[in-house]
Enzyme design. Structure first.
Site: not given
Ligand code: MG
Length: 367
Positions: A165, A194, A219, A242, A266
């Site tokens: 992240k 991400d 991402e 995402d 997700k």
């Molecule tokens: Mg993600």
């Protein structure tokens, strides 16, 4: 077969340690999980879990699920749970939008459908492919050195896929994180970056073009579809979308505009397994690679995503995610991470069960 009762349970799931996203802008300490049981007149009971990642990650929150179920549940009593597509149509008519509220009901219906057929849910979703599915570790935002240490800890537990992240106010720090992480990457390992929508296009384009020499993918660099498309057109790395893929229409548009080479579905965000399967199959038809995850939750959510991931051809699947290993409380049992991988259970249905001692009494019952 008819649905006779829907019971709603709540569990607080503390994280083992505080977790940071979007360059540290978003902090998470605990998750609010809702677990739903769907009972039938034929003796079958299905379970589903809905657990947003806190309240700031997506337009979704735990109490929202329970409020929405108050509207939806009375309209589902008497319906046949073995036909999840029809259950979805009824839910969409009764309460437009709010896909995350509907996910636990949809998942519980797939659980029942599998039990009735005597098959694990992965067989109903497309058939079992391959062995254990790689799990992406979740590497919280930190200094380049801290992030590499986290990757090393996960590597020691068998993880070969890592979601790092990054993002934040300092583009130079992001370049340092990316180069540091990439230098630490071992053969056969994938570390992807991400952003969780934290960049503006100017920083995204500048940073990504500065690391053009590295084989990495990014991402959800930016917040909006238009911003991500602008980045897509000015950079060369594969891009995964995402948070921006909320429903089928977003996916169709992304493909029409060639906005992404990878999509992270997700399951709860898009409304459950019925809708996630449709989106997964669209990606397979278009040559889009996949990550298949959930927004949070315990073993029940991990098991559910393992079924959809397990039924996805392996050449198109990058991996899945497990959240249970980040929690201090186990409110359900099911498939668990083993050596950085997870397998959908062989038992009929979902193969995940609640821990009733942790769940306690239902917070609402509809019958
Ligand atoms: Mg993600």
């Amino acid at each position: 077969m008819k649905i006779t009762r829907i019971s709603v349970y709540q569990a607080d799931l503390p994280l083992k340690k505080p977790y940071f996203l979007s360059g540290g802008k978003l902090r998470f300490d605990a998750l609010d999980s809702t677990m739903v049981s769907v009972e039938t007149d034929a003796g079958f009971t299905g379970w589903g879990e809905g657990c947003p990642w806190g309240v700031t990650y997506l337009p979704a929150f735990g109490r929202g699920i329970r409020a929405g179920l108050e509207e939806l549940s009375p309209q589902l009593i008497g319906l046949d749970p073995r036909v999840p597509a029809r259950i979805n149509r009824v839910m969409d008519l009764a309460l437009p939008g709010h896909p995350y509220i509907k996910a636990p009901v949809d998942i519980a219906c797939w659980d029942i459908f599998g039990q009735v057929c005597g098959l694990p849910v992965c067989e109903l979703l497309g058939g079992r492919y391959g062995g254990p599915v790689p799990i992406a570790s979740s590497v919280s935002t930190g200094t380049p050195e801290e992030m590499v240490r986290t990757v090393e800890d996960f590597r020691a537990d068998g993880y070969r896929l890592h979601s790092a992240k990054i993002g934040g106010a300092d583009p130079d720090l992001d370049v340092a994180r990316i180069r540091h992480l990439n230098a630490a990457q071992e053969s056969g390992e994938t570390i992807f970056l991400d952003l969780n929508r934290s960049w503006l296009p100017a920083d995204a384009i500048a940073v990504m073009n500065q690391v053009r020499d590295l084989r990495v993918f990014f991402e959800q660099p930016c917040e909006t579809f238009e911003e991500n498309l602008q980045v897509r057109r000015a950079t060369s790395h594969p891009i995964s979308l995402d948070e921006g893929i909320k429903e089928m229409a977003d996916l169709v548009r992304a493909q029409a505009e060639r906005a992404a080479e990878i999509v992270n579905i997700k399951v709860s965000r898009v409304g459950g397994l019925t809708k996630a399967k449709l989106m997964r199959d669209f990606c397979l038809a278009c040559g889009i690679k996949l990550l298949i995850m959930d927004t949070g939750g315990g073993a029940m959510s991990d098991t559910m995503t393992a079924h959809l991931a397990q039924s996805t051809p392996r050449d198109a699947l990058i991996g899945t995610w497990d959240c249970a290993s980040m929690l201090t409380v186990a409110a359900s049992r099911g498939a668990a991470a083993e050596n950085g991988h997870i397998s959908a259970p062989d038992a009929p249905g979902l193969g995940a069960v609640p821990v009733m001692d942790v769940l306690g009494d239902p917070v609402a019952v509809y019958q």
